[in-house]
Design an enzyme around this catalytic site. Sequence first.
Site, PDB file in Angstrom:
ATOM      1  N   HIS A 265      21.665  13.999   7.467  1.00  0.00           N
ATOM      2  CA  HIS A 265      20.878  12.876   7.954  1.00  0.00           C
ATOM      3  C   HIS A 265      21.072  12.752   9.739  1.00  0.00           C
ATOM      4  O   HIS A 265      20.298  12.612  10.376  1.00  0.00           O
ATOM      5  CB  HIS A 265      21.622  11.424   7.419  1.00  0.00           C
ATOM      6  N   GLU A 266      22.390  13.044  10.106  1.00  0.00           N
ATOM      7  CA  GLU A 266      22.562  13.067  11.500  1.00  0.00           C
ATOM      8  C   GLU A 266      21.645  14.135  12.250  1.00  0.00           C
ATOM      9  O   GLU A 266      21.340  14.089  13.524  1.00  0.00           O
ATOM     10  CB  GLU A 266      24.070  13.039  11.910  1.00  0.00           C
ATOM     11  N   HIS A 269      18.451  12.917  13.088  1.00  0.00           N
ATOM     12  CA  HIS A 269      18.429  12.200  14.140  1.00  0.00           C
ATOM     13  C   HIS A 269      18.632  13.136  15.572  1.00  0.00           C
ATOM     14  O   HIS A 269      17.728  13.289  16.617  1.00  0.00           O
ATOM     15  CB  HIS A 269      19.596  11.294  14.335  1.00  0.00           C
ATOM     16  N   GLU A 295      15.178   6.283  12.415  1.00  0.00           N
ATOM     17  CA  GLU A 295      15.684   6.551  11.146  1.00  0.00           C
ATOM     18  C   GLU A 295      14.736   7.402  10.123  1.00  0.00           C
ATOM     19  O   GLU A 295      15.118   7.894   9.342  1.00  0.00           O
ATOM     20  CB  GLU A 295      16.055   5.241  10.440  1.00  0.00           C
TER      21      GLU A 295
END
Lengths: 499, 499
Positions: A265-266, A269, A295
Amino acid sequence: MESLKDFSKLTDLISEVENINAASSVLSWDQNTFMPSLGSTGRGRQLATLGKIAHEKFTNSEIGMLLDKLKTFEKDSSYDSFESSYIRHVRKNYMKAVKVPSQLISEIITNQSNSYEAWIKAKEQNNFKLVQPFLEKNLELSKKYANCFEYNHIADPLIDNYDSGFTTTKIKELFNQLQKELIPFVKETLNYPQIDDSCLKKHYPLSLQEQFNKKLIEDLGYDFNRGRMDTTHHPFMISFSHGDVRITTRYQENFLAESLFSTIHETGHAFYELGNDISLDGTPLFGGTSSGVHESQSRLWENIVGRSYAFWEYFYPKLQTFFPDQLNDVSLHEFYSAINKVSNSLIRTDADELTYNIHVMIRFDLELQMLEGNLKVKDLPEAWNSRYLSDLGMNVPSDSLGCLQDVHWFCGLIGGEFQGYTLGNIMSAQFFEAAEKGNPLLSNEIKNGSFENLKKWLEKNLYQHGKKYNGLEVLKRATNKDLTIDPYMSYLKKKYPIK
Amino acid sequence: MESLKDFSKLTDLISEVENINAASSVLSWDQNTFMPSLGSTGRGRQLATLGKIAHEKFTNSEIGMLLDKLKTFEKDSSYDSFESSYIRHVRKNYMKAVKVPSQLISEIITNQSNSYEAWIKAKEQNNFKLVQPFLEKNLELSKKYANCFEYNHIADPLIDNYDSGFTTTKIKELFNQLQKELIPFVKETLNYPQIDDSCLKKHYPLSLQEQFNKKLIEDLGYDFNRGRMDTTHHPFMISFSHGDVRITTRYQENFLAESLFSTIHETGHAFYELGNDISLDGTPLFGGTSSGVHESQSRLWENIVGRSYAFWEYFYPKLQTFFPDQLNDVSLHEFYSAINKVSNSLIRTDADELTYNIHVMIRFDLELQMLEGNLKVKDLPEAWNSRYLSDLGMNVPSDSLGCLQDVHWFCGLIGGEFQGYTLGNIMSAQFFEAAEKGNPLLSNEIKNGSFENLKKWLEKNLYQHGKKYNGLEVLKRATNKDLTIDPYMSYLKKKYPIK
């Protein structure tokens, strides 16, 4: 010539602000990762000073005058040019910033830090009353803040801070559509036999998880010369420049999925900001354009890519070599089912891909009601619990696991910070669909551990632009479509239920 | 009342500067510890902006006016008071800062960063010529800087930046005295049979060294709630506030003494700032008063305490439990002799306690000659090598191991940065002698691993004062004596030669 001089003067002034803000980010990163516990008083002082100076420098009337002088220059430059985008972006933020009295800004900062302290205690002690007065004050300040601007709905100026281009009405419409399709689909999925995810709940030593995650994101294309990965209680991505975009993650020794998907997830980003065109470095155009679009990238990599069967066709054998005792008896299909298990739950950040949006939409509704004056802060816990029962069929056993679970309302203004999570999910599928249309071999490439073309497509169509266009603009440019829930629902319906 | 208002206005303005400087320190710490390699461009930009703003804010004429208005208030307050010390300290630095044109400041910063880059390459490639033009420019700028002030000797304003209260003449006198006593004593010591230090040169795994060092400094009283210990190429101490004073150290897997004494050395620096009175936190009085006094504390802990027999009577058995294979056959006396081995060597930072000062004094002489115009930059390598031969009996095989070994002249002005190392050694013994006089049981306490009373004495007589008094003042207050080499020479003569 005169205009070029003015523009260069503007960029000089603004670059100071950007550098101070980047410095603040370094201080925050340090605070969240390595700072000794008793460093917090000094750190608060340092961050307050930098914040004050950045605000003063940004609202300097010279910037306003330069923006005025540059109106023709902006109009004469192409909309897509660096110059025009730069002026457009700075003007928008400047016009907002100067409307807020600095007295209000300090009140907000002071209350936020008190409120955060109170929230920590309230959550620990499961005592909503401890934070209630601060939340009431925060609601009052959030309204005051919104009232510095003209609006159709009081939440609009707050939403605009995070997802410029969106209004409350637009989001409500979209969320209504989503609910109509998603809720029955979730119910249907939940009727299928529960998936056994015990394979994820064995003992997974932290240091091995860390090694695997580092290897994994390196394979995805994360460059440790331009970033790092550290451990924090709440994972985050933070960037200080084009050459320094860091992520953090978290580990549970008895639940493998936690670190795996936090990390991916990060990394999603981070890819967004690492993929910005280098010409944006150090300028206010550097970064991601909105919460929703940001997101969309973390969710694209975490869910659409990272929880896909193809992805684990490549990575599962590697994961097994790290954890032979835990996984050699677990088939790829069992593993894939486990990481995609759907079930109603209490905690947003632990929720699966399908029910996650319900958590977000509950919060969005409740904050609107508070801002509209239709829900009093003291009645929040009850309202929260009744929504969790009606929408997710869950009895909330305590406020700590209920309305106190998220930090957002207790450390920032109320409004604007939640819708992005679901906008991101919706957009993630729309971006991925377009990428797939451009490259039908995409899932085959993923199966072979090749992410180069996907990253190139995202870089070309989204990442490089930084903040040049708002979220809706950049989505339209990249996908040739206005925002719609169709790709998202069709993605979900193709994937679920997993049998 | 009016004065109190002015004073409070002054402290408000100055506290901004202090907070910005502390923020810069956080950025530097990060740069030296954890920053990804490609983060350096952005980091340079951020540090330059903070430096510029801090300089602008500090040289703001409002500060000058307030200082003028506060003259009577300062005189009426007791010399020892916070207020008087604060104004005295700020006035001194303000008067210096406003004399330097900001154009010169930027020239210095620009040349320093270019010079540093060139030095890295020159050292790597053992090619002095690569850095020579930058060093020439630096010499010119150092002279220009000094010429902003009145002086008796051109090095005085530079020395004053680091060791306020000292002049070139005073230091020369002191160093002459030291040389007269030290040089024959070193020669005599070197005539004794060479000590076998092979016990330090076994394989010592890094992670165990790290564990031991953490335990060791915790036993000395370092509080990890107010600091951290990380690894860097060059060890340093850095502080951001009273609650955040960090150290770094370095390890050699095949030389145990490296990390042991680097760690204790930096811990000594940290103790000084951690022991500042909390009222100084966030003010310009926070920190250590001068290079010399700061170094006196690192050397006191590293050498006088940390290389003493008593110290290892307590710690050696503990060290043996960490490294039984390496040390169980090594007696305490063998170990003690090994860590105190004296021999001529090429590298200052690796030098033993006795010969170390010779390295420093060579550099001090050479920089004076350069500033006076008696030594051209192009002739530096030759001059360096001839001093190493005459003073240390060493043939310098390459400039990388010669005049390129230290970074100082290549990343700061020439002058002021070296004398503190030897002043520190001299002062360390004078402080320790006074502490021992106040507590005759001191070495017995050390033998039992109790450092509480020594720290208390240092806190009371030195640490708490921060920068309230200059180095000579605080030494006199603490020891009741003016600076003298006697305690240092008598300490050395009591200890060496180790038989």
